[in-house]
Design a protein around this motif. Structure first.
Motif, PDB file in Angstrom:
ATOM      1  N   VAL A 129      33.839  44.157  26.965  1.00 27.85           N
ATOM      2  CA  VAL A 129      35.163  43.956  27.565  1.00 27.85           C
ATOM      3  C   VAL A 129      35.006  43.426  28.789  1.00 27.85           C
ATOM      4  O   VAL A 129      35.779  42.305  29.210  1.00 27.85           O
ATOM      5  CB  VAL A 129      36.290  45.081  27.544  1.00 27.85           C
ATOM      6  CG1 VAL A 129      37.548  45.054  28.079  1.00 27.85           C
ATOM      7  CG2 VAL A 129      36.317  45.525  26.080  1.00 27.85           C
ATOM      8  N   ARG A 130      34.456  43.765  29.844  1.00 29.63           N
ATOM      9  CA  ARG A 130      34.185  43.409  31.158  1.00 29.63           C
ATOM     10  C   ARG A 130      33.594  41.923  31.017  1.00 29.63           C
ATOM     11  O   ARG A 130      34.054  40.881  31.724  1.00 29.63           O
ATOM     12  CB  ARG A 130      33.424  44.230  32.083  1.00 29.63           C
ATOM     13  CG  ARG A 130      33.200  43.955  33.606  1.00 29.63           C
ATOM     14  CD  ARG A 130      32.228  44.848  34.329  1.00 29.63           C
ATOM     15  NE  ARG A 130      31.074  43.982  34.353  1.00 29.63           N
ATOM     16  CZ  ARG A 130      30.035  44.725  34.511  1.00 29.63           C
ATOM     17  NH1 ARG A 130      29.916  45.886  34.905  1.00 29.63           N
ATOM     18  NH2 ARG A 130      28.884  43.951  34.756  1.00 29.63           N
ATOM     19  N   ASP A 131      32.593  41.773  30.517  1.00 31.17           N
ATOM     20  CA  ASP A 131      32.058  40.539  30.126  1.00 31.17           C
ATOM     21  C   ASP A 131      32.832  39.384  29.840  1.00 31.17           C
ATOM     22  O   ASP A 131      32.936  38.191  30.084  1.00 31.17           O
ATOM     23  CB  ASP A 131      30.788  40.469  29.621  1.00 31.17           C
ATOM     24  CG  ASP A 131      29.592  41.050  30.217  1.00 31.17           C
ATOM     25  OD1 ASP A 131      29.750  41.319  31.329  1.00 31.17           O
ATOM     26  OD2 ASP A 131      28.527  41.596  29.410  1.00 31.17           O
ATOM     27  N   SER A 132      33.731  39.859  28.683  1.00 29.61           N
ATOM     28  CA  SER A 132      34.472  38.971  27.930  1.00 29.61           C
ATOM     29  C   SER A 132      35.850  38.643  29.077  1.00 29.61           C
ATOM     30  O   SER A 132      36.144  37.310  29.253  1.00 29.61           O
ATOM     31  CB  SER A 132      35.318  39.743  26.994  1.00 29.61           C
ATOM     32  OG  SER A 132      34.638  39.926  25.856  1.00 29.61           O
ATOM     33  N   GLN A 133      36.158  39.390  29.901  1.00 25.46           N
ATOM     34  CA  GLN A 133      37.177  39.412  30.967  1.00 25.46           C
ATOM     35  C   GLN A 133      36.748  38.085  31.912  1.00 25.46           C
ATOM     36  O   GLN A 133      37.251  37.415  32.283  1.00 25.46           O
ATOM     37  CB  GLN A 133      37.580  40.498  31.742  1.00 25.46           C
ATOM     38  CG  GLN A 133      38.435  41.165  30.743  1.00 25.46           C
ATOM     39  CD  GLN A 133      38.796  42.881  31.168  1.00 25.46           C
ATOM     40  OE1 GLN A 133      38.457  43.257  32.098  1.00 25.46           O
ATOM     41  NE2 GLN A 133      39.846  43.329  30.523  1.00 25.46           N
ATOM     42  N   ALA A 134      35.348  38.389  32.177  1.00 24.30           N
ATOM     43  CA  ALA A 134      34.738  37.607  33.182  1.00 24.30           C
ATOM     44  C   ALA A 134      34.644  36.085  32.718  1.00 24.30           C
ATOM     45  O   ALA A 134      34.820  35.037  33.510  1.00 24.30           O
ATOM     46  CB  ALA A 134      33.333  38.228  33.563  1.00 24.30           C
ATOM     47  N   PHE A 135      34.198  35.995  31.392  1.00 19.33           N
ATOM     48  CA  PHE A 135      34.211  34.678  30.707  1.00 19.33           C
ATOM     49  C   PHE A 135      35.500  33.973  30.752  1.00 19.33           C
ATOM     50  O   PHE A 135      35.555  32.869  31.258  1.00 19.33           O
ATOM     51  CB  PHE A 135      33.693  34.855  29.438  1.00 19.33           C
ATOM     52  CG  PHE A 135      33.450  33.694  28.732  1.00 19.33           C
ATOM     53  CD1 PHE A 135      32.281  32.798  29.109  1.00 19.33           C
ATOM     54  CD2 PHE A 135      34.255  33.491  27.728  1.00 19.33           C
ATOM     55  CE1 PHE A 135      32.249  31.579  28.316  1.00 19.33           C
ATOM     56  CE2 PHE A 135      34.095  32.007  26.949  1.00 19.33           C
ATOM     57  CZ  PHE A 135      33.164  31.263  27.150  1.00 19.33           C
ATOM     58  N   VAL A 136      36.417  34.664  30.518  1.00 23.37           N
ATOM     59  CA  VAL A 136      37.971  34.042  30.204  1.00 23.37           C
ATOM     60  C   VAL A 136      38.381  33.675  31.815  1.00 23.37           C
ATOM     61  O   VAL A 136      38.687  32.602  31.989  1.00 23.37           O
ATOM     62  CB  VAL A 136      38.844  35.022  29.718  1.00 23.37           C
ATOM     63  CG1 VAL A 136      40.325  34.561  29.667  1.00 23.37           C
ATOM     64  CG2 VAL A 136      38.603  35.037  28.047  1.00 23.37           C
ATOM     65  N   ASP A 137      38.350  34.428  32.782  1.00 21.98           N
ATOM     66  CA  ASP A 137      38.474  34.139  34.196  1.00 21.98           C
ATOM     67  C   ASP A 137      37.882  33.082  34.591  1.00 21.98           C
ATOM     68  O   ASP A 137      38.363  32.147  35.262  1.00 21.98           O
ATOM     69  CB  ASP A 137      38.128  35.526  35.049  1.00 21.98           C
ATOM     70  CG  ASP A 137      38.829  35.074  36.407  1.00 21.98           C
ATOM     71  OD1 ASP A 137      39.813  34.780  36.657  1.00 21.98           O
ATOM     72  OD2 ASP A 137      37.771  35.323  37.356  1.00 21.98           O
ATOM     73  N   ALA A 138      36.342  32.918  34.324  1.00 28.14           N
ATOM     74  CA  ALA A 138      35.781  31.631  34.573  1.00 28.14           C
ATOM     75  C   ALA A 138      36.114  30.556  34.065  1.00 28.14           C
ATOM     76  O   ALA A 138      36.259  29.284  34.571  1.00 28.14           O
ATOM     77  CB  ALA A 138      34.238  31.933  34.372  1.00 28.14           C
ATOM     78  N   LEU A 139      36.553  30.386  32.757  1.00 34.04           N
ATOM     79  CA  LEU A 139      37.364  29.300  32.042  1.00 34.04           C
ATOM     80  C   LEU A 139      38.537  29.067  32.779  1.00 34.04           C
ATOM     81  O   LEU A 139      38.955  28.073  32.836  1.00 34.04           O
ATOM     82  CB  LEU A 139      37.483  29.642  30.665  1.00 34.04           C
ATOM     83  CG  LEU A 139      36.150  29.660  29.753  1.00 34.04           C
ATOM     84  CD1 LEU A 139      36.508  30.132  28.357  1.00 34.04           C
ATOM     85  CD2 LEU A 139      35.431  28.389  29.754  1.00 34.04           C
TER      86      LEU A 139
END
Length: 103
Positions: free
Chosen positions: A69-79
């Motif tokens: 979940v944390r990595d998914s949030q970081a990925f979306v945030d980077a996009l």
């Protein structure tokens, strides 16, 4: 007779033309035979289905990226909030564009 007709009408894709062999221990064979019998299937059907399922899982595990979940949030945030390109990145893009051209 129906069995013979079914075999003859099988599509070319479903005909088994390839052979796969494996050496197993007595214990492994007994285990496989017992499992196949419990499911009311032939050893061949049991083994092929099991191996095919395992192969599909192995391929999926290597083709699908699963993120926490944390990595998914970081990925979306980077996009959604990309960082500004660094000076080095801008220089690399300029060098690439000069070499390849702007297509």
């Amino acid at each position: 007779m129906a069995h013979a007709q079914r075999r003859e009408s099988a599509s070319p894709a479903r005909r088994r033309a390839e052979r796969l062999e494996a050496r197993v221990t007595t214990e492994q064979k007994a285990l496989i035979e017992r499992a196949a019998a419990l499911e009311g299937r032939s050893i061949t059907d049991f083994v092929l289905t099991s191996v095919q399922d395992a192969a599909k899982r192995a391929i999926a595990e290597h083709e699908v990226i699963q993120l926490s979940v944390r990595d998914s949030q970081a990925f979306v945030d980077a996009l959604l909030n990309p960082r500004e390109p660094s000076k080095r990145m801008r220089e690399r893009v300029a060098a690439y564009t000069a070499r390849v051209g702007d297509q």
